[in-house]
Design an enzyme around this catalytic site. Structure first.
Site, PDB file in Angstrom:
ATOM      1  N   GLU A 282     -21.116  25.231   9.577  1.00 12.66           N
ATOM      2  CA  GLU A 282     -22.453  25.025  10.187  1.00 12.66           C
ATOM      3  C   GLU A 282     -23.453  26.057   9.651  1.00 12.66           C
ATOM      4  O   GLU A 282     -24.334  26.526  10.366  1.00 12.66           O
ATOM      5  CB  GLU A 282     -22.399  25.125  11.723  1.00 12.66           C
ATOM      6  CG  GLU A 282     -21.416  24.198  12.381  1.00 12.66           C
ATOM      7  CD  GLU A 282     -21.896  22.768  12.571  1.00 12.66           C
ATOM      8  OE1 GLU A 282     -23.059  22.476  12.244  1.00 12.66           O
ATOM      9  OE2 GLU A 282     -21.091  21.939  13.022  1.00 12.66           O
TER      10      GLU A 282
HETATM   11  C1  LIG Z   1     -12.264  24.041   8.382  1.00 14.49           C
HETATM   12  C2  LIG Z   1     -13.537  23.657   7.692  1.00 14.49           C
HETATM   13  C3  LIG Z   1     -14.188  22.494   8.066  1.00 14.49           C
HETATM   14  C4  LIG Z   1     -15.353  22.109   7.410  1.00 14.49           C
HETATM   15  N1  LIG Z   1     -15.947  20.916   7.746  1.00 14.49           N
HETATM   16  C5  LIG Z   1     -16.991  20.459   7.002  1.00 14.49           C
HETATM   17  C6  LIG Z   1     -17.530  19.150   7.215  1.00 14.49           C
HETATM   18  O1  LIG Z   1     -17.096  18.415   8.093  1.00 14.49           O
HETATM   19  N2  LIG Z   1     -18.527  18.728   6.407  1.00 14.49           N
HETATM   20  C7  LIG Z   1     -19.041  19.504   5.429  1.00 14.49           C
HETATM   21  O2  LIG Z   1     -19.944  19.058   4.736  1.00 14.49           O
HETATM   22  N3  LIG Z   1     -18.575  20.767   5.198  1.00 14.49           N
HETATM   23  C8  LIG Z   1     -17.560  21.253   5.956  1.00 14.49           C
HETATM   24  N4  LIG Z   1     -17.049  22.511   5.724  1.00 14.49           N
HETATM   25  C9  LIG Z   1     -17.615  23.327   4.661  1.00 14.49           C
HETATM   26  C10 LIG Z   1     -18.459  24.490   5.179  1.00 14.49           C
HETATM   27  O3  LIG Z   1     -19.645  24.000   5.732  1.00 14.49           O
HETATM   28  C11 LIG Z   1     -18.697  25.453   4.003  1.00 14.49           C
HETATM   29  O4  LIG Z   1     -17.470  26.084   3.736  1.00 14.49           O
HETATM   30  C12 LIG Z   1     -19.753  26.482   4.319  1.00 14.49           C
HETATM   31  O5  LIG Z   1     -21.017  25.879   4.347  1.00 14.49           O
HETATM   32  C13 LIG Z   1     -19.797  27.644   3.308  1.00 14.49           C
HETATM   33  O6  LIG Z   1     -19.845  27.173   2.011  1.00 14.49           O
HETATM   34  P1  LIG Z   1     -18.822  27.746   0.898  1.00 14.49           P
HETATM   35  O7  LIG Z   1     -17.470  27.630   1.471  1.00 14.49           O
HETATM   36  O8  LIG Z   1     -19.102  27.049  -0.375  1.00 14.49           O
HETATM   37  O9  LIG Z   1     -19.176  29.268   0.796  1.00 14.49           O
HETATM   38  P2  LIG Z   1     -20.280  29.913  -0.159  1.00 14.49           P
HETATM   39  O10 LIG Z   1     -21.564  29.208   0.021  1.00 14.49           O
HETATM   40  O11 LIG Z   1     -19.740  30.027  -1.539  1.00 14.49           O
HETATM   41  O12 LIG Z   1     -20.406  31.347   0.467  1.00 14.49           O
HETATM   42  C14 LIG Z   1     -19.511  32.439   0.165  1.00 14.49           C
HETATM   43  C15 LIG Z   1     -20.105  33.709   0.758  1.00 14.49           C
HETATM   44  O13 LIG Z   1     -21.374  33.974   0.126  1.00 14.49           O
HETATM   45  C16 LIG Z   1     -22.401  34.035   1.099  1.00 14.49           C
HETATM   46  N5  LIG Z   1     -23.618  33.447   0.560  1.00 14.49           N
HETATM   47  C17 LIG Z   1     -23.781  32.242  -0.031  1.00 14.49           C
HETATM   48  N6  LIG Z   1     -25.055  32.054  -0.374  1.00 14.49           N
HETATM   49  C18 LIG Z   1     -25.726  33.145   0.021  1.00 14.49           C
HETATM   50  C19 LIG Z   1     -27.087  33.560  -0.045  1.00 14.49           C
HETATM   51  N7  LIG Z   1     -28.045  32.781  -0.541  1.00 14.49           N
HETATM   52  N8  LIG Z   1     -27.399  34.770   0.447  1.00 14.49           N
HETATM   53  C20 LIG Z   1     -26.472  35.565   0.995  1.00 14.49           C
HETATM   54  N9  LIG Z   1     -25.179  35.237   1.086  1.00 14.49           N
HETATM   55  C21 LIG Z   1     -24.805  34.042   0.616  1.00 14.49           C
HETATM   56  C22 LIG Z   1     -21.857  33.250   2.292  1.00 14.49           C
HETATM   57  O14 LIG Z   1     -22.503  33.615   3.495  1.00 14.49           O
HETATM   58  C23 LIG Z   1     -20.383  33.593   2.245  1.00 14.49           C
HETATM   59  O15 LIG Z   1     -20.167  34.811   2.878  1.00 14.49           O
HETATM   60  C24 LIG Z   1     -15.901  22.928   6.395  1.00 14.49           C
HETATM   61  C25 LIG Z   1     -15.257  24.116   6.044  1.00 14.49           C
HETATM   62  C26 LIG Z   1     -14.094  24.480   6.679  1.00 14.49           C
HETATM   63  C27 LIG Z   1     -13.414  25.760   6.258  1.00 14.49           C
END
Ligand SMILES: Cc1cc2nc3c(=O)[nH]c(=O)nc-3n(C[C@H](O)[C@H](O)[C@H](O)COP(=O)(O)OP(=O)(O)OC[C@H]3O[C@@H](n4cnc5c(N)ncnc54)[C@H](O)[C@@H]3O)c2cc1C
Length: 593
Positions: free
Chosen positions: A404
């Site tokens: 989220e």
């Molecule tokens: C159990 C589970 C259920 C999920 N369910 C859904 C779902 O139903 N539908 C769906 O679409 N997604 C879903 N997700 C995905 C989830 O929304 C994403 O994992 C989340 O948005 C973070 O994206 P990422 O994993 O690519 O992390 P990244 O975006 O790669 O982030 C990695 C780190 O970098 C930081 N970061 C990234 N960008 C910035 C920035 N601009 N400035 C500062 N810090 C930054 C983040 O805060 C984090 O600490 C789910 C994930 C999990 C683990």
């Protein structure tokens, strides 16, 4: 559609500049009989039907998950936010919050249910055409169809608009989708997906995609740290033909769908975390009362009483702020003339309170993790093994800080949205910061002689707000449009704003409780006072660090002198207050507000 005319309802973020009218702040003590009934229905369903099924869900029994979603549908739990015209029960957002709160005890199933009720139903209700709503909502709300929300990809999580999934427009108006979504909740067995893809590789757009269209397959189940009883898979789209009428919203406007759904999801996540924290306090209080060491229940040891007292104070603040936010959203929807079957009033309200939704998400998820960590500690070795639920809660909850919108992204949004509204002139932060500068350069005003209950806390909160204004004002003045590049300063600003909203919500609630003067009135005050006392130290520390990052020399010295003037919050004896909170929880075997 006429615009809002009731100016007594605070706008999003306005609490920073003006204290709210206390009677307008919604608190859990103001729940109606209808609210209590829906809470009881949800709690009984979770206790009697979901918790006994958790082990089977953790074995990936998705037929059972479907069955439970059906039961949720029968009980009206999936359609709380949707009008009867589409098969929902059309209740207010306080009811919606209560359902999330009560489902928190069964986090895995709550994830499945949230993906359905919040992430699939909400975009359809808010952005769907009449025929889309008629076609999909009744079957989703009954649990006949299972929904999922497919936004994230392996290369684009936080940067959701960077999606690579493509939607090629066809001559007959239909679209062909190709790409791969990641980490999709309910991905293994959902029937209907809200999929985000770029039309012609460029225009970010939402679609309603049925598994039955062909070409959509689920990847293998992810091996997760927690939430083992929810399905999380990749969703692969290979030449999926999507009819023109399954475009959701407009081409190129997918971000509106995605972000508004997230605003709602964040508020609901905060509510779920609030319920989860209370459930952990129940476990800790019960365990501490029964576990004996050195001939005494561990609940008699100061170290344990401190922990339980602190868990309660933090959970109290989060609970207060999520109810306050729900009350604001409901009041705003209620004051906007609209047709009950039309989602536009809800959409406007969710956008208006996006700052509060992000605060609910961050404060809720971090409070929950704190509480669950202490819950394990109070359980000692038993906290680390599977015989007790403490370890499962701990694993299940960690993802709340990731999905989220990660807590970093939400923290960026909190001061970011404030600054954006300041620049647009809808939130006069710049003028208020300037007036504050003049005030702080002048002679110190006489101390407020008010000694009514919680007067010191109200004064402290007024000082927190001035501190937030100093930091925000200085940041906007120092960096201008470059502020977005100064994330460390923004994070400090966000922390201060989160404490302002949390502390004020807790204090207003405790104040209302003291007026009623029930048996818990003094405990309400104890919880609020502990929270405000500790928030004072956090706010000052964040402000000092932010200021030192922005200015130096004489300017820094002047700013720090002004801050010292604001930060004169006299410490109180929180040992006594935490002990009282802990003892009350242990006597009642749980969270008692
Ligand atoms: C159990 C589970 C259920 C999920 N369910 C859904 C779902 O139903 N539908 C769906 O679409 N997604 C879903 N997700 C995905 C989830 O929304 C994403 O994992 C989340 O948005 C973070 O994206 P990422 O994993 O690519 O992390 P990244 O975006 O790669 O982030 C990695 C780190 O970098 C930081 N970061 C990234 N960008 C910035 C920035 N601009 N400035 C500062 N810090 C930054 C983040 O805060 C984090 O600490 C789910 C994930 C999990 C683990």
């Amino acid at each position: 559609m006429p615009t809002l005319i009731d100016t007594s309802i605070q706008r999003g973020g306005e609490w920073l500049l003006e204290p709210p009218v206390a009677e307008h702040v919604f608190t859990p003590e103001r729940l109606t009989e209808e609210h209590r009934l829906i809470g009881q229905t949800a709690a009984e369903f979770v206790a009697n039907e979901v918790l006994p099924a958790l082990d089977r869900l953790e074995q990936k029994d998705w037929a059972l998950a479907r069955q439970l979603l059906r039961r949720c549908g029968e009980l009206g739990m999936l359609g709380v936010d949707v009008p009867e015209a589409y098969g929902g029960v059309g209740l207010d957002k306080v009811s919606s919050l209560i359902v999330s709160d009560r489902f928190a005890r069964a986090a895995s199933f709550h994830a499945a249910m949230g993906a359905q009720a919040n992430l699939t139903v909400t975009p359809l209700f808010l952005f769907g055409t009449e025929s889309q709503k008629q076609k999909y909502l009744p079957r989703l709300l009954s649990g006949e169809l299972v929904g999922a929300y497919a936004l994230s990809e392996s290369g684009s999580g936080s940067d959701a608009l960077g999606a690579k999934t493509r939607a090629a427009r066809q001559a007959d108006g239909s679209f062909v989708l190709n790409g791969e979504k990641m980490w999709i909740t309910n991905g293994g067995f959902a029937d209907v997906f809200i999929v985000f893809a770029k039309v012609d590789g460029e225009h970010f757009t939402a679609f309603i995609v049925e598994r039955a269209f062909g070409g959509l397959t689920s990847g293998k189940e992810e091996h997760k740290m927690g939430l083992h009883g929810s399905s999380t898979t990749a969703v692969i789209l290979q030449d999926v033909k999507v009819p023109a009428e399954n475009l959701l919203g407009e081409v190129g406007k997918g971000h509106k769908v995605a972000f508004n759904v997230l605003n709602f999801g964040r508020f609901k996540l905060g509510a779920g975390c609030s319920g989860g924290a209370q459930c952990a306090i129940d476990e800790s209080a019960t365990y501490a009362a029964e576990r004996r060491q050195f001939g005494h229940p561990i609940a008699s040891f100061g170290a344990i009483r401190h922990k339980i007292g602190e868990m309660i104070a933090r959970a109290y603040a989060v609970e207060s702020l999520v109810y306050r936010t729900a009350g604001l959203i409901d009041a705003r929807i209620g004051a906007t003339p609209h047709d009950a079957a039309d989602g536009s009033a809800a959409l406007a309200a969710l956008e208006e309170y996006a700052i509060e939704a992000s605060i609910a998400k961050v404060a809720g998820s971090e409070t929950l993790d704190f509480v669950l960590d202490e819950n394990i500690q109070i359980h000692g070795g038993n906290g680390y093994v599977r015989d007790y639920p403490a370890e499962r809660h701990f694993r299940d909850a960690r993802v709340n800080r990731i999905f989220e919108g990660t807590n970093e992204i939400n923290r960026l949004l909190i001061p970011g949205l404030m600054a954006r509204r300041a620049v647009k002139g809808t939130l006069p932060i710049i003028a208020a910061a300037k007036a504050l500068q003049d005030e702080l350069l002048g002679p110190a005003p006489p101390t407020d002689p008010d000694d009514a209950p919680l007067a010191a806390e109200r004064r402290a909160i007024a000082a927190f707000k001035k501190t937030a204004l100093m930091v925000l004002g200085l940041a906007m003045q120092t960096y201008g449009e470059g502020l977005t590049d100064q994330q460390e300063v923004i994070m400090h600003g966000a922390d201060i704003l989160i404490d302002v909203f949390s502390a004020e919500s807790a204090t207003l609630r405790a104040q209302a409780a003291s007026e009623v003067n029930g048996p818990l009135a003094s405990l309400h005050a104890d919880a609020a006072r502990v929270f405000v006392n500790d928030a004072a130290m956090r706010v000052e520390a964040s402000a000092r660090q932010a200021m030192a990052a922005m200015v130096d020399g004489d300017t820094l010295r002047t700013m720090l002198a002004a801050l010292r003037r604001l930060s004169k919050v006299a410490p109180i004896n929180t040992v006594v207050l935490r002990r009282r909170l802990a003892d009350a929880a242990v006597a009642r075997r749980g969270y008692f507000f």
